[in-house]
Design an enzyme around this catalytic site. Structure first.
Site, short mmCIF file in Angstrom:
data_model
loop_
_atom_site.label_atom_id
_atom_site.label_comp_id
_atom_site.label_asym_id
_atom_site.label_seq_id
_atom_site.Cartn_x
_atom_site.Cartn_y
_atom_site.Cartn_z
N ASP A 5 0.84 -1.21 0.00
CA ASP A 5 0.00 0.00 0.00
C ASP A 5 0.87 1.26 0.00
O ASP A 5 0.68 2.16 0.81
CB ASP A 5 -0.93 -0.02 1.21
CG ASP A 5 -1.84 -1.24 1.23
OD1 ASP A 5 -3.04 -1.08 1.01
OD2 ASP A 5 -1.33 -2.36 1.44
N ASP A 12 -1.55 -2.83 -3.90
CA ASP A 12 -1.84 -1.40 -3.90
C ASP A 12 -0.58 -0.61 -4.19
O ASP A 12 0.16 -0.21 -3.28
CB ASP A 12 -2.50 -0.96 -2.59
CG ASP A 12 -3.97 -1.36 -2.53
OD1 ASP A 12 -4.46 -1.99 -3.48
OD2 ASP A 12 -4.63 -1.03 -1.53
N HIS A 49 -4.21 -0.14 6.46
CA HIS A 49 -3.09 0.81 6.47
C HIS A 49 -2.52 0.93 7.88
O HIS A 49 -2.58 1.98 8.54
CB HIS A 49 -3.53 2.17 5.93
CG HIS A 49 -4.01 2.10 4.52
ND1 HIS A 49 -4.70 3.12 3.91
CD2 HIS A 49 -3.91 1.11 3.59
CE1 HIS A 49 -5.00 2.78 2.66
NE2 HIS A 49 -4.53 1.56 2.45
N HIS A 62 -3.49 -4.01 2.57
CA HIS A 62 -4.87 -3.53 2.57
C HIS A 62 -5.21 -2.65 3.77
O HIS A 62 -5.70 -1.52 3.59
CB HIS A 62 -5.83 -4.72 2.49
CG HIS A 62 -7.22 -4.37 2.07
ND1 HIS A 62 -7.50 -3.47 1.07
CD2 HIS A 62 -8.44 -4.83 2.51
CE1 HIS A 62 -8.80 -3.37 0.90
NE2 HIS A 62 -9.40 -4.18 1.77
N HIS A 91 -11.12 -0.76 10.19
CA HIS A 91 -11.07 -0.59 8.74
C HIS A 91 -10.84 -1.94 8.08
O HIS A 91 -9.93 -2.69 8.44
CB HIS A 91 -9.94 0.39 8.39
CG HIS A 91 -10.10 1.05 7.07
ND1 HIS A 91 -11.23 1.75 6.72
CD2 HIS A 91 -9.28 1.12 5.98
CE1 HIS A 91 -11.10 2.23 5.50
NE2 HIS A 91 -9.93 1.85 5.03
N HIS A 92 -11.68 -2.26 7.12
CA HIS A 92 -11.61 -3.54 6.38
C HIS A 92 -11.84 -4.76 7.28
O HIS A 92 -11.41 -5.86 6.94
CB HIS A 92 -10.28 -3.68 5.64
CG HIS A 92 -10.01 -2.60 4.64
ND1 HIS A 92 -10.93 -2.23 3.69
CD2 HIS A 92 -8.91 -1.82 4.43
CE1 HIS A 92 -10.43 -1.26 2.94
NE2 HIS A 92 -9.21 -0.99 3.36
N TYR A 128 -1.88 3.93 -6.49
CA TYR A 128 -3.09 4.66 -6.08
C TYR A 128 -3.56 5.64 -7.15
O TYR A 128 -4.21 6.64 -6.86
CB TYR A 128 -2.88 5.37 -4.74
CG TYR A 128 -2.96 4.41 -3.58
CD1 TYR A 128 -4.11 4.30 -2.81
CD2 TYR A 128 -1.89 3.57 -3.27
CE1 TYR A 128 -4.19 3.39 -1.76
CE2 TYR A 128 -1.96 2.65 -2.23
CZ TYR A 128 -3.12 2.57 -1.48
OH TYR A 128 -3.20 1.66 -0.45
N HIS A 183 -3.39 -9.74 -0.73
CA HIS A 183 -3.60 -8.33 -0.37
C HIS A 183 -4.49 -8.18 0.86
O HIS A 183 -4.14 -7.48 1.81
CB HIS A 183 -4.19 -7.55 -1.53
CG HIS A 183 -4.30 -6.08 -1.24
ND1 HIS A 183 -3.21 -5.29 -0.96
CD2 HIS A 183 -5.38 -5.26 -1.12
CE1 HIS A 183 -3.59 -4.05 -0.71
NE2 HIS A 183 -4.91 -4.00 -0.80
N ASN A 206 -6.69 -4.09 -4.37
CA ASN A 206 -7.92 -3.50 -4.87
C ASN A 206 -7.68 -2.23 -5.69
O ASN A 206 -8.46 -1.91 -6.59
CB ASN A 206 -8.89 -3.21 -3.72
CG ASN A 206 -8.29 -2.33 -2.65
OD1 ASN A 206 -7.31 -2.71 -2.00
ND2 ASN A 206 -8.87 -1.16 -2.41
N HIS A 207 -6.61 -1.52 -5.40
CA HIS A 207 -6.33 -0.30 -6.17
C HIS A 207 -5.73 -0.60 -7.54
O HIS A 207 -5.48 0.34 -8.31
CB HIS A 207 -5.42 0.64 -5.37
CG HIS A 207 -6.13 1.36 -4.28
ND1 HIS A 207 -6.85 2.51 -4.49
CD2 HIS A 207 -6.26 1.08 -2.96
CE1 HIS A 207 -7.38 2.93 -3.35
NE2 HIS A 207 -7.03 2.06 -2.41
#
Length: 467
Positions: free
Chosen positions: A166, A195, A356, A354, A326-327, A198, A317, A232-233
């Site tokens: 990321d 990731d 952060h 994934h 988050h997530h 971005y 990921h 995902n990015h």
């Protein structure tokens, strides 16, 4: 002799009980707090994005492993104005003999963006454990780099991997990459757990940000292989602007040797490198029963020879275990499908991104659960991998600071900071993992653990030793 063995057994029992007590209490949540959670993008005229001088000079140079065994390299680069030469010139250190390999050139369009000319060239049949120099470009714009091939696979072959996820292209991203480059324990190959640029966070998925990111990482990725995992990015699905082909920029820019492991997609594949067997999975491709990825992994795991590559490592990921808000639980469906396989095959460690932030788990599993028995709490399992999340590269979305409370028993250490990891394999039984927190001017090893190989360590020796 019998008394000695009984005493040893008693000591091991005490250690086990103490660890069980610690497991029930949960792990450590770091008290370190950063002054700011959001990261500012580096401006487009930043020196780390500088375009090499000269007409059509090669840029965004990066390498990855080019085959299954480890004695091939894929060299990739972009020329902005015209295709130029597809040839890579290369030679071994201290050799006067120069060889060349021919590559391919491709371009792609995304909304209102047209890429430069993207080159991919595989150099094959290299010697193991050897330094090579290589050149791309022609005339006055030739550029030279180098790399070192890994040792031939073997039981007690030491090797060191870096870990970043990321990353993005902010000031914190630059600190992460700088700290990795300056690490006292030098990574020889980097695991990148998804990731990348971005670019999809910019208006219309601005693909210029793929170019700037490629120039940003060149200072490392041009000299050591980065092993790619898609996040995902990288999906870049944007039907509102007419872009419905998933992973288009990623697949065009970052080639991997997926066919060498009989994969049907560059999003999942495997390689051997020194004493490690690395399996890369795709969190954002179909993975349930009867899908291509499922069928591939089902046939892939029995191929692993732990007498040749003792360390079995999985990259993905989306983390299967995550105690951040988050997530939270986004990896649950993949865990249900694959966790039992990881335990059965004694996977040593699973790295993900994934989220952060940073987190390391205990060795646990939740494979006893089915929909009716109610056994839904992860329990200690010495055949299970350690799950490590390193989605803390420094991207513009900032840190994930919210955590579930109380800290779950499976979570050994967690901290919402940017940083990178180092996995230092010593021999068939021991590897050292350290996570380095980014402070503003230097890196601090905030968490570390000695990992004992699942296949080569006896049950009574298999507990973790953390510091």
């Amino acid at each position: 002799m019998a008394i000695g063995w009984n005493y040893a057994g008693f000591v091991l029992l005490v250690v086990f009980l103490l660890e069980a007590a610690d497991f029930c209490d949960g792990g450590v949540t770091s008290s370190f707090v950063r002054t700011a959670n959001l990261s500012a993008d580096m401006p487009l005229d930043s020196d780390v994005f500088q375009v090499p001088p000269g007409y059509n000079a090669p840029q965004q140079v990066h390498i990855t492993q080019g085959d299954y065994e480890g004695n091939a390299v894929i060299v990739s680069w972009t020329t902005p104005d015209e295709p130029g030469s597809n040839t890579v010139l290369y030679w071994a250190e201290n050799s006067k003999t120069k060889s060349h390999a021919e590559g391919i050139v491709i371009t792609y369009k995304y909304f209102n963006y047209t890429s430069g000319f993207i080159h991919h060239c595989t150099i094959k049949n290299l010697k193991f454990d050897a330094k090579y120099y290589y050149e791309v470009g022609i005339g006055n714009t030739t550029r030279q780099f180098w790399f070192v091939t890994p040792p031939r696979s073997g039981l007690d072959v030491p090797y060191t991997f870096g870990l970043i996820g990321d990353l993005g292209q902010t000031y914190d991203s630059n600190r992460t990459l700088t700290h990795y480059e300056l690490s006292p324990i030098k990574g020889q190959t980097l695991f990148f757990v998804g990731d990348l640029s971005y670019a999809d966070d910019y208006p219309f998925h601005d693909n210029v940000r793929w170019d700037t990111w490629g120039r940003f990482i060149e200072r490392s990725a041009g000299y050591q292989p980065w092993i790619w995992t898609a996040g995902n990015h990288e999906i870049d699905f944007a039907p509102d602007i007419g872009e419905t082909k998933t992973f288009k920029p990623y697949k065009n820019r970052y080639h991997v040797p997926f066919k060498a492991s009989a994969s049907t997609s560059p999003l999942w594949y495997s390689i051997k490198r020194a004493s490690a067997y690395i399996i890369v999975l795709s969190s954002y491709s179909a993975y349930a029963k009867s899908t291509p990825q499922y069928k591939w992994l089902l046939h892939e795991l029995p191929k692993v020879n732990r007498t040749e590559t003792p360390w079995l490592i999985v990259l993905m990921h989306c983390p299967l275990y995550n105690s951040y808000i988050h997530h939270y639980m986004e990896g649950e469906t993949m865990r249900v499908v694959y966790e039992a396989w990881f335990v059965e095959n004694k996977v040593d460690v699973v790295f993900a991104g994934h989220v952060h932030a940073y987190e390391r788990s205990e060795r646990i599993s939740n494979i006893a659960y089915n929909i009716v028995n109610g056994n839904c709490t992860p329990i200690p399992n010495e055949s299970a991998p350690v799950y490590i999340t390193v989605g803390d590269g420094g991207n513009l979305e900032g840190l994930a600071t919210g955590m579930t409370e109380p800290q779950p028993s499976y979570s050994a250490y967690r901290e919402a900071s940017f940083g990178h990891g180092i996995l230092d394999i010593k021999n068939r039984t021991h590897a050292y993992f350290g996570w380095n927190r980014n402070e503003d001017t230097y890196a601090v090893e905030a968490d570390s653990v000695w990992l004992r190989n699942r296949y080569w360590t006896s049950p009574e020796e298999s507990y973790l030793v953390s510091s």
